[in-house]
Design an enzyme around this catalytic site. Structure first.
Site, PDB file in Angstrom:
ATOM      1  CB  SER A 174      31.624  43.781  33.300  1.00  0.00           C
ATOM      2  OG  SER A 174      31.357  42.974  34.415  1.00  0.00           O
ATOM      3  CG  ASP A 326      30.522  44.202  38.646  1.00  0.00           C
ATOM      4  OD1 ASP A 326      29.486  44.656  39.167  1.00  0.00           O
ATOM      5  OD2 ASP A 326      30.512  43.588  37.571  1.00  0.00           O
ATOM      6  CG  ASP A 328      28.189  46.450  35.330  1.00  0.00           C
ATOM      7  OD1 ASP A 328      29.030  45.830  36.001  1.00  0.00           O
ATOM      8  OD2 ASP A 328      27.490  45.907  34.452  1.00  0.00           O
TER       9      ASP A 328
END
Length: 612
Positions: A174, A326, A328
């Site tokens: 993440s 972000d 991903d």
């Protein structure tokens, strides 16, 4: 001349580990885990690296690498990358994760084969870990779809459903720093794994010894691994665009993927939807797991600093807002230009309010809402979203634990046809049935459509927020965290949570706390006596809320250990009545000052507890 045999060298290393533990240079857990990596035959390939650390007396590093068996939580694993170590993300821990997921899926379904889909984000080693996951799945008899290059987490969720897979795996950490990576496990629903599957997978992961493997090129040639890309991309983007609620497209904005995969999802959807005024921020466009042009190399759009590099371009292009996903691309953050020309960072809660309000208004106008429809949010997300839902005469399901998987679970339980919107405060949003995880692409579509409609009226997203506050009251939220890393960190966090349960504060900054809602013990306790007054139903989780007495000004806070990082999080909520722009201005000023003092008081209280 004598020479040391491998067995003798091993015995010497074990003795040094035991001595270092006795001298408190190594924790007992680290000693146990490092010794296992030295003595178990299935870990033989790592013995030389572990021995090298022991021989060099590098016990501090050994502690960092072996202080725990990196938890495979209810969604997967996340942590520091290294070449070796039970406490890190490496080939062994990724392989165990894939092996355990494959074995459990076959046990749970009774199948001897199965279908899986795998992808990764742009992090360091992510694609290599994705290939390792794919070959482990294939060696266990699964047909594997592997994306040709990095893709967004929500597209992985979509692909699980689109390709009718039994499981999916996403290699990502993440918004963590460049040093980290992780493994997210998905079930056939397209959502991250939930009970009872989570416990079953965890058990299988921890029982792994020998890992099945197969040569990647041979697996591709044999059709056991199929490389995918464009067809699934088109289907995913089409499903996002099918959720459009407006034809308004006249808005200027700058988008940055923060060196992640956002261009494949958010920006691609933006282009396909016809937002010609949206440009991409070139310095943060290239896929790069070091995140070189992101402040502090921390690619988290919850941080206002992340937006600073793009502001100059936004000003030059007269952009109304900046959007950032972000690495991903499952979270979306924004900064909005105010009347003074400054770009104001907008919190995840307020983005959620804007999107919820937009969807509910547009669908109410279209006559596509009924009392059976519902909006979903987690317990630590702003209560204003539930208030908006209730005002629109739809259900508000707002008692979910932290984690978007619970929103996906609610969709399947309540029926996806009546699902309107799901939100969590950490920039997670979803509408539609195409996925069961948060998606920056659908959030970006709605924010741009709303901004374009408001622009046509001479308004901004900030103006719309104020209109909502005048109608429903001023709501503000905030967060702080206490980070406790390393071997003693978890014990410190556990002790602090126990103190919150046993001896909580009864007053902070002049605000009297009247009750505690404990989702770990399923009880509501009155304060200051901290006595149980009634039961608290499901859900079950390590989360405690503390509320002030009801009134025109209300303050609450929640304490929760993070499930993915070594820290305890504190969530703050405040609301006040206002009826027009003048009282709104007063409410903002007074409530923000009160909340700031309240946060400072809690921080000081926590410091005294931790010192004890």
């Amino acid at each position: 001349m004598s020479s040391t045999t491998p067995d003798e060298r091993l015995r010497t290393a074990i003795a040094k580990i035991e001595a270092a533990t006795a001298e408190n240079r190594l924790t007992p857990a680290s000693a146990t885990n490092a010794s296992r990596w030295l003595t178990e035959s299935y870990l033989a390939e790592y013995v030389p690296d572990v021995l090298a650390l022991v021989d060099a007396d590098r016990f501090e590093e050994l502690d960092r690498l072996f202080w725990e068996v990196i938890p495979f939580g209810t969604g997967g694993r996340r942590g520091l990358m290294a070449d070796i170590g039970s406490a890190t993300i490496n080939n062994r821990t990724i392989g165990e994760s894939a092996q355990g997921l494959a074995v459990y899926m076959q046990q749970a379904t009774g199948k001897t084969s199965g279908v899986a889909v795998v992808t990764s984000d742009t992090r360091l080693r992510s694609h290599d870990f994705a290939k390792l996951t794919a070959t482990t799945f294939a060696a266990n008899g699964l047909k594997v779809y592997l994306f040709e290059s990095p893709r967004a987490t929500p597209e992985l969720s979509f692909a699980v459903r689109h390709l009718k897979c039994d499981v999916g795996a996403m290699v990502s950490a993440s918004h963590n720093p460049p040093s980290d990576n992780g493994f997210k496990a998905y079930w056939s629903t397209g959502g991250q794994v939930l009970p009872p599957h989570d416990k079953g997978i965890i058990d299988c992961v921890y029982q792994c010894q020998e890992l099945a493997t197969i040569d990647f090129d041979e697996a591709v040639a044999a059709g056991k691994i199929e490389i995918i890309g464009a067809e699934v991309d088109r289907a995913y983007i089409a499903n996002v665009l099918a959720m459009s609620l407006s034809q308004a497209r006249d808005i200027k904005a700058v988008f940055t993927p923060l060196h992640g995969v956002g261009e494949t999802a958010v920006y691609r959807a933006t282009e396909a939807a016809g937002f010609e005024g949206v440009t991409i921020f070139e310095p943060q466009r290239a896929a790069d797991g070091n995140f070189p042009n992101v402040p502090d190399q921390l690619p988290n759009p919850e941080r206002p600093e992340v937006f600073a590099p793009a502001i100059e371009q936004a000003r030059a292009e007269d952009a109304a807002l900046i959007l950032a996903s972000d690495p991903d691309a499952d979270r979306l953050g924004i900064a909005v230009r105010n009347g003074d020309g400054e770009y104001v960072h907008v919190s995840g809660n307020r983005i959620g309010v804007l999107i919820a309000d937009y969807i509910l208004r547009k669908r109410k106008e279209a006559g596509t809402l009924s009392p059976e429809h519902y909006v979903v949010e987690t317990l630590v997300t702003t209560p204003l979203i539930a208030k908006l839902a209730q005002a629109a005469d739809v259900r508000a399901i707002d008692d979910l634990l932290v984690g978007f998987k619970y929103i996906g679970q609610t969709m399947d339980r309540e029926g996806p046809d009546n699902f309107v919107f799901g939100a969590e405060e950490s920039l997670g949003y979803l509408a539609g049935q195409y996925a069961r995880d948060k998606d920056a692409a659908i959030a970006g579509l709605y924010i741009l459509e709303l901004a374009a409609e408001l622009h046509a009226e001479g308004k901004t997203l900030l103006d719309r927020l104020d209109e909502i506050y005048v109608e429903h009251g001023y709501f503000t939220e905030s967060q702080t965290s206490l980070v406790s890393e390393g071997p003693t960190g978890k014990a410190q966090i556990d002790a602090l949570m126990q103190t919150f349960r046993d001896a909580p504060p009864a007053e902070l900054a002049g605000i009297t706390l009247s009750r505690a809602r404990d989702y770990g013990t399923h009880e509501i306790r009155s304060l200051p006596d901290n006595t149980r007054v009634e039961d608290l139903p499901q859900p079950q989780g390590d989360l405690v809320f503390f509320d002030s007495a009801p009134g025109e000004r209300q303050i609450s806070f929640a304490a929760r250990p993070s499930g993915t990082e070594p820290k305890i999080k504190f969530y703050y909520f405040a609301q006040a009545v206002c009826s027009n722009n003048d009282t709104l201005t007063t409410a903002k000023t007074n409530l923000e000052a009160t909340l700031t003092d309240f946060k400072t008081a809690l921080t000081n209280w926590v410091k005294t507890v931790v010192k004890e």
